[in-house]
Design a protein around this motif. Structure first.
Motif, mmCIF file in Angstrom:
data_model
loop_
_atom_site.group_PDB
_atom_site.id
_atom_site.type_symbol
_atom_site.label_atom_id
_atom_site.label_comp_id
_atom_site.label_asym_id
_atom_site.label_seq_id
_atom_site.Cartn_x
_atom_site.Cartn_y
_atom_site.Cartn_z
ATOM 1 N N GLY A 58 0.809 -1.205 0.000
ATOM 2 C CA GLY A 58 0.000 0.000 0.000
ATOM 3 C C GLY A 58 0.845 1.259 0.000
ATOM 4 O O GLY A 58 2.042 1.248 -0.307
ATOM 5 N N LYS A 59 0.204 2.373 0.367
ATOM 6 C CA LYS A 59 0.848 3.686 0.309
ATOM 7 C C LYS A 59 1.574 3.961 1.626
ATOM 8 O O LYS A 59 0.948 4.261 2.637
ATOM 9 C CB LYS A 59 -0.209 4.761 0.050
ATOM 10 C CG LYS A 59 -0.950 4.604 -1.273
ATOM 11 C CD LYS A 59 -2.052 5.646 -1.429
ATOM 12 C CE LYS A 59 -3.189 5.429 -0.456
ATOM 13 N NZ LYS A 59 -4.308 6.391 -0.681
ATOM 14 N N GLY A 80 -3.714 0.973 4.457
ATOM 15 C CA GLY A 80 -5.043 0.856 3.873
ATOM 16 C C GLY A 80 -5.290 1.998 2.904
ATOM 17 O O GLY A 80 -4.518 2.229 1.976
ATOM 18 N N ASP A 81 -6.344 2.759 3.134
ATOM 19 C CA ASP A 81 -6.670 3.882 2.258
ATOM 20 C C ASP A 81 -5.826 5.115 2.557
ATOM 21 O O ASP A 81 -5.740 6.022 1.735
ATOM 22 C CB ASP A 81 -8.151 4.244 2.396
ATOM 23 C CG ASP A 81 -9.061 3.123 1.931
ATOM 24 O OD1 ASP A 81 -8.632 2.359 1.044
ATOM 25 O OD2 ASP A 81 -10.183 3.005 2.461
ATOM 26 N N ARG A 82 -5.224 5.156 3.743
ATOM 27 C CA ARG A 82 -4.456 6.336 4.130
ATOM 28 C C ARG A 82 -2.967 6.140 3.871
ATOM 29 O O ARG A 82 -2.466 5.021 3.833
ATOM 30 C CB ARG A 82 -4.676 6.632 5.620
ATOM 31 C CG ARG A 82 -6.099 6.984 5.962
ATOM 32 C CD ARG A 82 -6.277 7.139 7.457
ATOM 33 N NE ARG A 82 -6.191 5.863 8.164
ATOM 34 C CZ ARG A 82 -6.725 5.643 9.352
ATOM 35 N NH1 ARG A 82 -7.351 6.622 9.976
ATOM 36 N NH2 ARG A 82 -6.612 4.464 9.936
ATOM 37 N N ASP A 108 -2.654 -0.853 8.998
ATOM 38 C CA ASP A 108 -3.659 0.202 9.061
ATOM 39 C C ASP A 108 -4.927 -0.219 8.333
ATOM 40 O O ASP A 108 -4.878 -0.692 7.190
ATOM 41 C CB ASP A 108 -3.103 1.474 8.425
ATOM 42 C CG ASP A 108 -4.103 2.620 8.457
ATOM 43 O OD1 ASP A 108 -4.757 2.796 9.495
ATOM 44 O OD2 ASP A 108 -4.237 3.311 7.431
ATOM 45 N N THR A 109 -6.086 -0.080 8.994
ATOM 46 C CA THR A 109 -7.381 -0.265 8.358
ATOM 47 C C THR A 109 -8.231 0.971 8.625
ATOM 48 O O THR A 109 -7.795 1.884 9.328
ATOM 49 C CB THR A 109 -8.107 -1.521 8.893
ATOM 50 O OG1 THR A 109 -8.450 -1.317 10.277
ATOM 51 C CG2 THR A 109 -7.237 -2.765 8.771
ATOM 52 N N THR A 110 -9.442 0.999 8.102
ATOM 53 C CA THR A 110 -10.262 2.200 8.230
ATOM 54 C C THR A 110 -10.634 2.529 9.671
ATOM 55 O O THR A 110 -10.877 3.697 9.998
ATOM 56 C CB THR A 110 -11.545 2.057 7.403
ATOM 57 O OG1 THR A 110 -12.236 0.878 7.821
ATOM 58 C CG2 THR A 110 -11.237 1.984 5.921
ATOM 59 N N HIS A 149 -15.550 -5.300 10.433
ATOM 60 C CA HIS A 149 -14.903 -4.145 9.835
ATOM 61 C C HIS A 149 -15.947 -3.046 9.655
ATOM 62 O O HIS A 149 -17.139 -3.242 9.893
ATOM 63 C CB HIS A 149 -14.338 -4.507 8.456
ATOM 64 C CG HIS A 149 -13.131 -5.375 8.512
ATOM 65 N ND1 HIS A 149 -11.858 -4.870 8.661
ATOM 66 C CD2 HIS A 149 -12.994 -6.715 8.403
ATOM 67 C CE1 HIS A 149 -10.986 -5.864 8.651
ATOM 68 N NE2 HIS A 149 -11.651 -6.993 8.499
ATOM 69 N N LYS A 150 -15.484 -1.892 9.176
ATOM 70 C CA LYS A 150 -16.428 -0.849 8.774
ATOM 71 C C LYS A 150 -17.298 -1.337 7.617
ATOM 72 O O LYS A 150 -18.467 -0.972 7.509
ATOM 73 C CB LYS A 150 -15.678 0.421 8.355
ATOM 74 C CG LYS A 150 -15.075 1.201 9.506
ATOM 75 C CD LYS A 150 -16.151 1.838 10.380
ATOM 76 C CE LYS A 150 -15.544 2.755 11.427
ATOM 77 N NZ LYS A 150 -16.562 3.338 12.327
ATOM 78 N N THR A 151 -16.706 -2.154 6.742
ATOM 79 C CA THR A 151 -17.490 -2.799 5.688
ATOM 80 C C THR A 151 -17.837 -4.202 6.143
ATOM 81 O O THR A 151 -16.949 -4.988 6.483
ATOM 82 C CB THR A 151 -16.715 -2.849 4.359
ATOM 83 O OG1 THR A 151 -16.510 -1.515 3.894
ATOM 84 C CG2 THR A 151 -17.494 -3.629 3.302
ATOM 85 N N THR A 211 -21.202 -0.426 4.345
ATOM 86 C CA THR A 211 -20.053 0.258 4.917
ATOM 87 C C THR A 211 -20.544 1.385 5.809
ATOM 88 O O THR A 211 -21.373 2.205 5.387
ATOM 89 C CB THR A 211 -19.146 0.835 3.815
ATOM 90 O OG1 THR A 211 -18.697 -0.223 2.971
ATOM 91 C CG2 THR A 211 -17.950 1.547 4.422
#
Length: 481
Positions: free
Chosen positions: A297-298, A312-314, A328-330, A362-364, A373
């Motif tokens: 990931g990033k 994750g997304d961040r 890292d997750t949401t 999870h959030k989802t 989600t």
């Protein structure tokens, strides 16, 4: 020789938290290449299956995940696949006994079951297939056969199998099963050349297994027969009655049969096996940079060495740190020293003790009809994004403590509010008052997405009363559906 692979699909969601959780355990989490362990396991199993049939023992919660994953394989005829759905977890001996009874019913005593947990990673497919053929030949000859993994290190997290008299170049009778050793004992096992790791994979002739189980664990066989006779069958989906199922002994196949039976064999397995039992093991699947960092990931590392980062997304930035795992997750972040990866289980136990939903969800959250989600969860409202798969229908239900507002953001939904039924198009909204029957359906051939805004005094998932449900969950209070 007829081979029927049996996949054991499930998990506690503890060792790879926060990505793996009870509602979405390790077999279903994505690897770096985008595939899941469940998908890779099914592909291997289908490649072995003599008649294109794989038996999967899983739970009703995971059944729809498995089914969707299996459909990705172009060689899969989903109608040929058999799913045995456990209403609760009861260890491997009951799961394998019930699978054996199903295979016996369909294919007879001589069929060979190859038991495959769904959370193993194996890349040497040709070596694996050759080893399965060796194990299946021994099983056909009446041996209860297990796959002993060639030990590449003195691992203390695995059980070991001691080989006895040679049966052929690749197999031997089993002299002894031994529990997880301390480091010094593990070193001696590896140095001796007589021990292999216990993989949890097996090959059994169905009749041989049931006879051996009758001799070593008759209580498992007796209650499994009662349970098998109480099935609710819907096509290739077989469910067991909860009251009978909970009477099954909670015992592993190792304790119930393999450690007590007489005619046992271990096959020396040289394929690259990994049960990915920790974040260290997950990190080991990646190439490292010059500083020893492994990244998914990033992520950015500055003056940092020997770290594993799964972003994750961040964007995740690590500055001046060494030997850390960052996942890292949401809704949760794990930070641990790489030597303490097994301590992740303690985090999950703590969350469970506090009844924290992050131990499970999870959030989802995935449901039979699709997923939702959580976008916002406050005292005065809860906001979700729902994605409903083609042809799927949420249950006919009502809520006692909340109202809902639905806005379609893509696709066209079929909606029932009270006794009225109508189509709700993109960019249109509808209001569902408290104590009002309602249902959502996707009658189209593409996904539909909605934003759901809940208002009221309580937003828990147990504020639901179902009246009709195509997924058989009338008595459940665990899902928004």
């Amino acid at each position: 020789m007829k081979i029927i692979p049996v996949i054991l699909s499930g998990g506690a969601g503890t060792r790879l938290w926060p990505v793996s959780r009870k509602a979405y355990p390790k077999p279903f989490m994505q690897l770096a290449d985008g595939k899941t362990l469940a998908e890779l396991t099914f592909n291997r199993a289908l490649d072995l299956a003599t008649e294109g049939e794989v038996v999967t023992v899983t739970s009703r919660d995971y059944f729809f995940l498995c089914k969707d994953i299996y459909r990705k394989n172009p060689q899969c005829d989903i109608e040929k696949q058999t799913f045995l759905l456990e209403p609760a977890g009861r260890n491997t001996a009951p799961a394998i006994a019930l699978a054996a009874m199903k295979v016996q019913q369909t294919h007879g005593d001589d069929a060979i079951m190859v038991i495959m947990p769904s959370d193993h990673l194996i890349k040497d497919i040709e070596v694996f297939k050759h080893t399965v053929q060796q194990a299946s030949a021994l099983a056909a000859d009446g041996y209860l056969t297990t796959f002993g993994i060639y030990p590449t290190a003195p691992e203390t997290g695995y059980g070991y199998i001691k080989a006895g008299e040679k049966l052929n170049e690749q197999a031997a009778v089993i002299d002894q099963f031994v529990e997880k050793p301390d480091l010094e004992t593990a070193k001696s096992y590896v140095a001796s050349g007589d021990y292999s790791w216990n993989s949890g994979m097996f090959a059994f002739r169905v009749g041989t297994l049931l006879d051996a189980m009758e001799a070593t664990a008759s209580d498992v066989v007796k209650q499994s027969k009662v349970c098998f006779e109480s099935t609710n069958t819907n096509g290739n989906q077989i469910e067991f009655a909860l009251d009978h199922f909970m009477q099954l002994p909670d015992i592993s196949i190792d304790y119930a049969v393999m450690e007590r039976a007489e005619k046992r064999a271990v096959v020396d397995s040289r394929f690259d096996w990994n049960d990915i039992g920790s974040w260290n093991a997950m990190a080991g699947l990646l190439e490292s940079d010059e500083a020893g960092n492994r990244i998914e990931g990033k992520a950015i590392t500055v003056d940092s060495e020997n770290c594993y980062i799964r972003a994750g997304d961040r964007l995740v930035a690590a500055v001046g740190v060494n030997d850390l795992m960052v996942v890292d997750t949401t809704d949760a972040v794990l930070i641990a020293h790489k030597d303490k990866s097994q301590g992740v289980k303690d985090v999950v136990q703590f969350l469970k003790a506090k009844d924290h939903e992050a131990a499970v969800f999870h959030k989802t959250v995935h449901r039979p009809w699709g997923s939702y989600t959580i976008l916002e969860d406050e005292d005065d409202c809860k906001v979700k994004r729902l994605v409903v798969k083609p042809g799927q229908v949420l249950s006919l239900q009502l809520h006692h403590k909340r109202s809902e507002h639905w806005t379609v953001v893509s696709g066209t939904a079929k909606v029932r509010i009270g006794d009225e039924e109508f189509m709700l198009e993109e960019n249109k909204s509808v209001y569902i008052p408290v104590e009002t029957l309602h249902r959502l359906e996707n009658p189209t051939d593409t996904d539909i997405a909605l934003i759901e805004v809940q208002c009221g005094s309580y937003f828990g998932e147990d504020d639901i009363e179902r009246f009709e449900d195509i997924y058989g969950r009338i008595d459940d209070k665990q899902a928004n559906s």
